[in-house]
Design a protein around this motif. Sequence first.
Motif, PDB file in Angstrom:
ATOM      1  N   HIS A  44       0.797  -1.176   0.103  1.00  0.00           N
ATOM      2  CA  HIS A  44       0.050   0.066  -0.110  1.00  0.00           C
ATOM      3  C   HIS A  44       0.931   1.160  -0.091  1.00  0.00           C
ATOM      4  CE1 HIS A  44      -2.738   3.093   1.210  1.00  0.00           C
ATOM      5  NE2 HIS A  44      -2.138   3.480   2.116  1.00  0.00           N
ATOM      6  N   VAL A  45       1.781   1.352   0.990  1.00  0.00           N
ATOM      7  CA  VAL A  45       2.792   2.662   1.114  1.00  0.00           C
ATOM      8  C   VAL A  45       3.299   2.603  -0.189  1.00  0.00           C
ATOM      9  CG1 VAL A  45       4.729   3.518   2.307  1.00  0.00           C
ATOM     10  CG2 VAL A  45       3.052   2.463   3.544  1.00  0.00           C
ATOM     11  N   THR A  46       4.068   1.705  -0.807  1.00  0.00           N
ATOM     12  CA  THR A  46       4.870   2.154  -2.189  1.00  0.00           C
ATOM     13  C   THR A  46       3.879   2.206  -3.244  1.00  0.00           C
ATOM     14  OG1 THR A  46       6.335   0.294  -1.279  1.00  0.00           O
ATOM     15  CG2 THR A  46       6.500   0.711  -3.652  1.00  0.00           C
ATOM     16  N   ALA A  47       2.844   1.545  -3.409  1.00  0.00           N
ATOM     17  CA  ALA A  47       1.905   1.866  -4.448  1.00  0.00           C
ATOM     18  C   ALA A  47       1.269   3.230  -4.565  1.00  0.00           C
ATOM     19  CB  ALA A  47       0.909   0.981  -4.781  1.00  0.00           C
ATOM     20  N   PHE A  48       0.818   3.697  -3.067  1.00  0.00           N
ATOM     21  CA  PHE A  48       0.269   4.739  -3.087  1.00  0.00           C
ATOM     22  C   PHE A  48       1.218   6.124  -3.269  1.00  0.00           C
ATOM     23  CE2 PHE A  48      -2.194   8.262  -0.915  1.00  0.00           C
ATOM     24  CZ  PHE A  48      -3.284   8.102  -1.362  1.00  0.00           C
ATOM     25  N   ALA A  49       2.376   5.725  -2.719  1.00  0.00           N
ATOM     26  CA  ALA A  49       3.521   6.803  -2.745  1.00  0.00           C
ATOM     27  C   ALA A  49       3.680   7.299  -4.243  1.00  0.00           C
ATOM     28  CB  ALA A  49       4.647   6.813  -2.270  1.00  0.00           C
ATOM     29  N   ALA A  50       3.475   6.208  -4.969  1.00  0.00           N
ATOM     30  CA  ALA A  50       3.649   6.639  -6.699  1.00  0.00           C
ATOM     31  C   ALA A  50       2.581   6.999  -7.363  1.00  0.00           C
ATOM     32  CB  ALA A  50       4.257   5.026  -7.154  1.00  0.00           C
ATOM     33  N   ASN A  51       1.537   7.285  -6.651  1.00  0.00           N
ATOM     34  CA  ASN A  51       0.204   7.810  -7.287  1.00  0.00           C
ATOM     35  C   ASN A  51       0.671   9.244  -7.549  1.00  0.00           C
ATOM     36  OD1 ASN A  51      -1.044   5.358  -7.459  1.00  0.00           O
ATOM     37  ND2 ASN A  51      -2.503   6.039  -5.839  1.00  0.00           N
ATOM     38  N   ALA A  52      -0.094   9.837  -8.412  1.00  0.00           N
ATOM     39  CA  ALA A  52       0.040  11.229  -8.795  1.00  0.00           C
ATOM     40  C   ALA A  52      -1.058  12.107  -7.768  1.00  0.00           C
ATOM     41  CB  ALA A  52      -0.602  11.840 -10.234  1.00  0.00           C
TER      42      ALA A  52
END
Length: 95
Positions: A22-30
């Motif tokens: 979650h943390v990794t994928a969410f941080a990559a979001n615009a």
Amino acid sequence: MILEIAAITVKPGNEKDFVDAHVTAFAANAPVAEMLSVRVTQGVETPTNFVLLVEWTDLAAHERYRETEDWARWRAAIAPHVAGPAAVQHVEVVA
């Protein structure tokens, strides 16, 4: 303001991997201007139970987000760790 509440059950033993995904994928979001805040909570007595809390400006903003590539990538990242579909509801502050 609308609060999205998503109850997510994670496969036993996958708790840390779920949080990391979650943390990794969410941080990559615009950044999404209509997304006011995001929190993930974990059950104390039942650590496989998580609750995702997202504040949105309105329900339409959440519906638009669910059609983005960012949402699809986030969902794909957490999917291997999730035990089944999330129970999602939207609520409004009334008092």
